[in-house]
Design a protein around this motif. Sequence first.
Motif, mmCIF file in Angstrom:
data_model
loop_
_atom_site.group_PDB
_atom_site.id
_atom_site.type_symbol
_atom_site.label_atom_id
_atom_site.label_comp_id
_atom_site.label_asym_id
_atom_site.label_seq_id
_atom_site.Cartn_x
_atom_site.Cartn_y
_atom_site.Cartn_z
ATOM 1 N N GLN A 1 33.208 5.406 21.427
ATOM 2 C CA GLN A 1 32.901 4.197 20.663
ATOM 3 C C GLN A 1 33.144 4.386 19.169
ATOM 4 O OE1 GLN A 1 31.237 5.385 23.165
ATOM 5 N NE2 GLN A 1 30.736 3.732 24.560
ATOM 6 N N ILE A 2 33.232 5.637 18.713
ATOM 7 C CA ILE A 2 33.541 5.902 17.300
ATOM 8 C C ILE A 2 34.930 6.502 17.148
ATOM 9 C CG2 ILE A 2 32.850 7.138 15.212
ATOM 10 C CD1 ILE A 2 29.999 7.124 16.199
ATOM 11 N N THR A 3 35.271 7.500 17.972
ATOM 12 C CA THR A 3 36.538 8.214 17.771
ATOM 13 C C THR A 3 37.753 7.331 18.022
ATOM 14 O OG1 THR A 3 36.416 9.040 20.061
ATOM 15 C CG2 THR A 3 35.554 10.470 18.323
ATOM 16 N N VAL A 4 37.713 6.502 19.060
ATOM 17 C CA VAL A 4 38.893 5.685 19.383
ATOM 18 C C VAL A 4 39.140 4.605 18.324
ATOM 19 C CG1 VAL A 4 39.926 4.132 21.067
ATOM 20 C CG2 VAL A 4 38.746 6.200 21.843
ATOM 21 N N PRO A 5 38.114 3.813 17.923
ATOM 22 C CA PRO A 5 38.365 2.868 16.818
ATOM 23 C C PRO A 5 38.791 3.563 15.527
ATOM 24 C CG PRO A 5 36.340 2.297 17.954
ATOM 25 C CD PRO A 5 36.767 3.629 18.490
ATOM 26 N N LEU A 6 38.252 4.764 15.283
ATOM 27 C CA LEU A 6 38.632 5.498 14.075
ATOM 28 C C LEU A 6 40.113 5.860 14.107
ATOM 29 C CD1 LEU A 6 37.225 6.625 11.518
ATOM 30 C CD2 LEU A 6 37.042 8.810 12.711
ATOM 31 N N LEU A 7 40.620 6.211 15.272
ATOM 32 C CA LEU A 7 42.048 6.498 15.421
ATOM 33 C C LEU A 7 42.892 5.275 15.101
ATOM 34 C CD1 LEU A 7 44.573 8.001 16.445
ATOM 35 C CD2 LEU A 7 43.855 7.439 18.780
ATOM 36 N N TRP A 8 42.554 4.139 15.689
ATOM 37 C CA TRP A 8 43.335 2.918 15.448
ATOM 38 C C TRP A 8 43.192 2.434 14.010
ATOM 39 C CZ3 TRP A 8 47.089 1.752 18.494
ATOM 40 C CH2 TRP A 8 47.041 2.091 19.835
ATOM 41 N N PHE A 9 42.012 2.596 13.452
ATOM 42 C CA PHE A 9 41.784 2.217 12.055
ATOM 43 C C PHE A 9 42.690 3.033 11.135
ATOM 44 C CE2 PHE A 9 38.249 1.656 8.629
ATOM 45 C CZ PHE A 9 39.058 0.746 7.958
ATOM 46 N N PHE B 1 39.555 16.391 21.095
ATOM 47 C CA PHE B 1 40.961 15.997 21.015
ATOM 48 C C PHE B 1 41.097 14.675 20.258
ATOM 49 C CE2 PHE B 1 41.586 17.707 25.653
ATOM 50 C CZ PHE B 1 41.026 18.914 25.282
ATOM 51 N N LYS B 2 40.248 13.715 20.650
ATOM 52 C CA LYS B 2 40.342 12.371 20.072
ATOM 53 C C LYS B 2 39.947 12.376 18.594
ATOM 54 C CE LYS B 2 39.209 10.559 24.625
ATOM 55 N NZ LYS B 2 38.174 9.916 25.470
ATOM 56 N N LEU B 3 38.962 13.209 18.252
ATOM 57 C CA LEU B 3 38.548 13.293 16.853
ATOM 58 C C LEU B 3 39.667 13.856 15.989
ATOM 59 C CD1 LEU B 3 36.612 13.205 14.489
ATOM 60 C CD2 LEU B 3 35.557 15.326 15.333
ATOM 61 N N LEU B 4 40.307 14.936 16.429
ATOM 62 C CA LEU B 4 41.400 15.500 15.636
ATOM 63 C C LEU B 4 42.595 14.556 15.618
ATOM 64 C CD1 LEU B 4 42.251 17.840 13.894
ATOM 65 C CD2 LEU B 4 43.101 19.019 15.932
ATOM 66 N N ALA B 5 42.807 13.802 16.686
ATOM 67 C CA ALA B 5 43.867 12.793 16.682
ATOM 68 C C ALA B 5 43.579 11.730 15.628
ATOM 69 C CB ALA B 5 43.990 12.151 18.061
ATOM 70 N N ALA B 6 42.323 11.297 15.532
ATOM 71 C CA ALA B 6 41.952 10.301 14.522
ATOM 72 C C ALA B 6 42.161 10.852 13.115
ATOM 73 C CB ALA B 6 40.496 9.881 14.714
ATOM 74 N N LEU B 7 41.770 12.100 12.895
ATOM 75 C CA LEU B 7 41.964 12.709 11.576
ATOM 76 C C LEU B 7 43.447 12.845 11.258
ATOM 77 C CD1 LEU B 7 39.186 15.449 11.704
ATOM 78 C CD2 LEU B 7 39.233 13.434 10.223
ATOM 79 N N GLY C 1 36.174 19.810 8.117
ATOM 80 C CA GLY C 1 37.559 20.090 7.775
ATOM 81 C C GLY C 1 38.316 18.842 7.362
ATOM 82 N N GLY C 2 38.060 17.730 8.059
ATOM 83 C CA GLY C 2 38.728 16.480 7.707
ATOM 84 C C GLY C 2 38.314 15.965 6.340
ATOM 85 N N ALA C 3 37.004 15.994 6.047
ATOM 86 C CA ALA C 3 36.523 15.529 4.744
ATOM 87 C C ALA C 3 37.051 16.409 3.618
ATOM 88 C CB ALA C 3 34.995 15.508 4.740
ATOM 89 N N ALA C 4 37.018 17.732 3.830
ATOM 90 C CA ALA C 4 37.514 18.647 2.801
ATOM 91 C C ALA C 4 39.004 18.447 2.552
ATOM 92 C CB ALA C 4 37.230 20.091 3.222
ATOM 93 N N THR C 5 39.773 18.295 3.624
ATOM 94 C CA THR C 5 41.218 18.100 3.480
ATOM 95 C C THR C 5 41.534 16.787 2.771
ATOM 96 O OG1 THR C 5 41.596 19.368 5.506
ATOM 97 C CG2 THR C 5 43.395 17.971 4.746
#
Length: 281
Positions: free
Chosen positions: A149-157, A206-212, A260-264
């Motif tokens: 519910q968070i990772t998938v919309p974050l990817l599309w966003f 997987f989905k979280l790193l895909a979104a990042l 890692g995503g926020a720092a990058t």
Amino acid sequence: MPDWAALALAICLGLAAGSFVNVVAHRLPIMLSRQWRSEALATLAVEPRGRPRFNLALPRSRCPSCKQTIQARDNVPVLSWLLLKGRCRHCAAAISVRYPVVELLGAIFAVACVQVWGLGALAICYLALLMALLALALIDFETLLLPDQITVPLLWFGLVAALAFDATPTPVDAVLGATAGYGTLWLFYWGHRLLTRREGMGYGDFKLLAALGAWLGWRSVLAILLIACVVGIAYAAFGLLRQRTTPATPIPFGPFLCLGGAATLFFSALADLSPIPVVIE
């Protein structure tokens, strides 16, 4: 808008966003648990018992000890916690310090976004990304879940943001980043499973790193993984040294990917690799 007014607006927005993250981190796992239970009962052809409506808005927040509804005056981010000295107004039960800390993090992220990208649409998008990462980190740390519910919309966003802004990553970089993020951890998962016959991580990673990857581009995937692995190994080593964990204790990887995503994101901005700010006049 004067600089002081922009910062004040950012602080208020960040505090409110942090308060909402607290709600999401607490309620979303409960909502998912109820949904899975209902689906299991439906599969067994068992009629579920009626339950009060429960979502991100209802019922109103209550003290977990005395069950009293928290009034609006006691729900002001950070300030109410300080005035109540971290205690419930009705029963004096302790209120976790996590709540004001998350709200303060929201304010810090908001101020940082305004300072780096200006008070505009792009800063708001990046603030939404950071708050989503904060919510995911809290949920994964407590429940070992990274909700779709968070990772998938974050990817599309992230993919839409690449189209909406004249920025880096380009839409092609964003698609490649999402593919690289998902594919890298997918390969690691199956390699680990073939070698050890055990699962090393969940599909939510997987989905979280895909979104990042969609938000930051394929070039950032390696940096995110490097930071996540270094911090994750340090966390695991600290737990072993303090005898708080064992080698068999599952450790969530999501919080370290979020870090890692926020720092990058901010490192890229400081290196002038981030999208050009779009300021609303």
